[in-house]
Scaffold this motif. Structure first.
Motif, PDB file in Angstrom:
ATOM      1  N   MET A 122      28.542  36.862  31.992  1.00  0.00           N
ATOM      2  CA  MET A 122      28.728  38.289  32.227  1.00  0.00           C
ATOM      3  C   MET A 122      28.931  38.989  30.898  1.00  0.00           C
ATOM      4  N   ASN A 123      28.026  39.889  30.577  1.00  0.00           N
ATOM      5  CA  ASN A 123      28.097  40.672  29.349  1.00  0.00           C
ATOM      6  C   ASN A 123      28.251  42.149  29.690  1.00  0.00           C
ATOM      7  N   GLY A 124      28.696  42.929  28.719  1.00  0.00           N
ATOM      8  CA  GLY A 124      28.831  44.353  28.959  1.00  0.00           C
ATOM      9  C   GLY A 124      29.716  44.678  30.149  1.00  0.00           C
ATOM     10  N   LEU A 125      30.836  43.976  30.262  1.00  0.00           N
ATOM     11  CA  LEU A 125      31.690  44.148  31.441  1.00  0.00           C
ATOM     12  C   LEU A 125      32.273  45.550  31.521  1.00  0.00           C
ATOM     13  N   LYS A 126      32.410  46.013  32.749  1.00  0.00           N
ATOM     14  CA  LYS A 126      32.929  47.345  33.039  1.00  0.00           C
ATOM     15  C   LYS A 126      34.158  47.211  33.920  1.00  0.00           C
ATOM     16  N   PRO A 127      35.035  48.209  33.918  1.00  0.00           N
ATOM     17  CA  PRO A 127      36.209  48.137  34.797  1.00  0.00           C
ATOM     18  C   PRO A 127      35.835  47.935  36.262  1.00  0.00           C
ATOM     19  N   GLU A 128      34.705  48.456  36.688  1.00  0.00           N
ATOM     20  CA  GLU A 128      34.285  48.293  38.080  1.00  0.00           C
ATOM     21  C   GLU A 128      33.814  46.884  38.403  1.00  0.00           C
ATOM     22  N   ASP A 129      33.721  46.028  37.410  1.00  0.00           N
ATOM     23  CA  ASP A 129      33.413  44.614  37.652  1.00  0.00           C
ATOM     24  C   ASP A 129      34.669  43.821  38.029  1.00  0.00           C
ATOM     25  N   THR A 130      35.825  44.464  37.962  1.00  0.00           N
ATOM     26  CA  THR A 130      37.074  43.791  38.309  1.00  0.00           C
ATOM     27  C   THR A 130      37.065  43.357  39.764  1.00  0.00           C
ATOM     28  N   ALA A 131      37.295  42.077  39.992  1.00  0.00           N
ATOM     29  CA  ALA A 131      37.251  41.508  41.339  1.00  0.00           C
ATOM     30  C   ALA A 131      37.589  40.026  41.263  1.00  0.00           C
ATOM     31  N   ILE A 132      37.738  39.427  42.433  1.00  0.00           N
ATOM     32  CA  ILE A 132      37.747  37.967  42.518  1.00  0.00           C
ATOM     33  C   ILE A 132      36.300  37.523  42.680  1.00  0.00           C
ATOM     34  N   TYR A 133      35.892  36.578  41.864  1.00  0.00           N
ATOM     35  CA  TYR A 133      34.520  36.078  41.881  1.00  0.00           C
ATOM     36  C   TYR A 133      34.477  34.716  42.566  1.00  0.00           C
ATOM     37  N   TYR A 134      33.549  34.598  43.507  1.00  0.00           N
ATOM     38  CA  TYR A 134      33.397  33.387  44.291  1.00  0.00           C
ATOM     39  C   TYR A 134      31.999  32.804  44.095  1.00  0.00           C
ATOM     40  N   CYS A 135      31.911  31.484  44.074  1.00  0.00           N
ATOM     41  CA  CYS A 135      30.596  30.866  44.152  1.00  0.00           C
ATOM     42  C   CYS A 135      30.402  30.318  45.564  1.00  0.00           C
ATOM     43  N   ALA A 136      29.136  30.172  45.938  1.00  0.00           N
ATOM     44  CA  ALA A 136      28.800  29.741  47.292  1.00  0.00           C
ATOM     45  C   ALA A 136      27.519  28.930  47.260  1.00  0.00           C
ATOM     46  N   ALA A 137      27.337  28.088  48.290  1.00  0.00           N
ATOM     47  CA  ALA A 137      26.174  27.210  48.364  1.00  0.00           C
ATOM     48  C   ALA A 137      25.542  27.296  49.738  1.00  0.00           C
ATOM     49  N   ASP A 138      24.214  27.314  49.753  1.00  0.00           N
ATOM     50  CA  ASP A 138      23.429  27.458  50.984  1.00  0.00           C
ATOM     51  C   ASP A 138      22.313  26.414  50.967  1.00  0.00           C
ATOM     52  N   PHE A 139      22.360  25.467  51.902  1.00  0.00           N
ATOM     53  CA  PHE A 139      21.384  24.380  51.944  1.00  0.00           C
ATOM     54  C   PHE A 139      19.962  24.911  52.091  1.00  0.00           C
ATOM     55  N   LEU A 140      19.112  24.546  51.151  1.00  0.00           N
ATOM     56  CA  LEU A 140      17.691  24.937  51.113  1.00  0.00           C
ATOM     57  C   LEU A 140      17.521  26.455  51.166  1.00  0.00           C
ATOM     58  N   GLY A 141      18.505  27.147  50.645  1.00  0.00           N
ATOM     59  CA  GLY A 141      18.441  28.600  50.681  1.00  0.00           C
ATOM     60  C   GLY A 141      17.583  29.203  49.586  1.00  0.00           C
TER      61      GLY A 141
END
Length: 124
Positions: free
Chosen positions: A83-102
């Motif tokens: 993540m580059n050029g971060l902005k205050p509106e990027d503030t959040a909890i970030y989650y990763c997720a996985a989807d089989f054959l997605g």
């Protein structure tokens, strides 16, 4: 036990950069689309970007396009979000997720596995 564990979050000033990692265990995620979502207080979970299961396509929403980059090290079973050029509106909890054959869907209901999240805070 299948797990996705995010790391790399923190506090950064606007304009700064962070690199998030998502380490998978208990399963080889090579056949999974992998994605990043985020959720700010009082808001719905938002799609940040995804890599299709065969690595042929990555996609991003307009809000982060050209600032965020997803990459994956399949040998390490790890997903990254630069993540580059971060902005205050990027503030959040970030989650990763996985989807089989997605294909890297932007709907969080598509995903089978989720990490616990890592906090990203961008100060102005």
């Amino acid at each position: 036990q299948v797990q996705l564990v995010e790391s790399g979050g923190g506090l950064v000033q606007a304009g700064g950069s962070l690199r998030l990692s998502c380490a998978g265990s208990g399963r080889n995620f090579v056949n999974y689309a992998m994605a990043w979502f985020r959720q700010a207080p009082g808001k719905e979970r938002e799609f940040v970007g995804a890599d299709s299961w065969n690595g042929g396509r990555t996609k991003y929403p307009d809000a982060v396009n050209s600032r965020f980059t997803i990459s994956r090290d399949k040998a390490k079973n790890t997903l990254y979000l630069q993540m580059n050029g971060l902005k205050p509106e990027d503030t959040a909890i970030y989650y990763c997720a996985a989807d089989f054959l997605g294909e890297g869907d932007n709907d969080p209901r598509t995903y089978d596995y989720w990490g616990q999240g890592t906090q990203v805070t961008v100060s102005s």
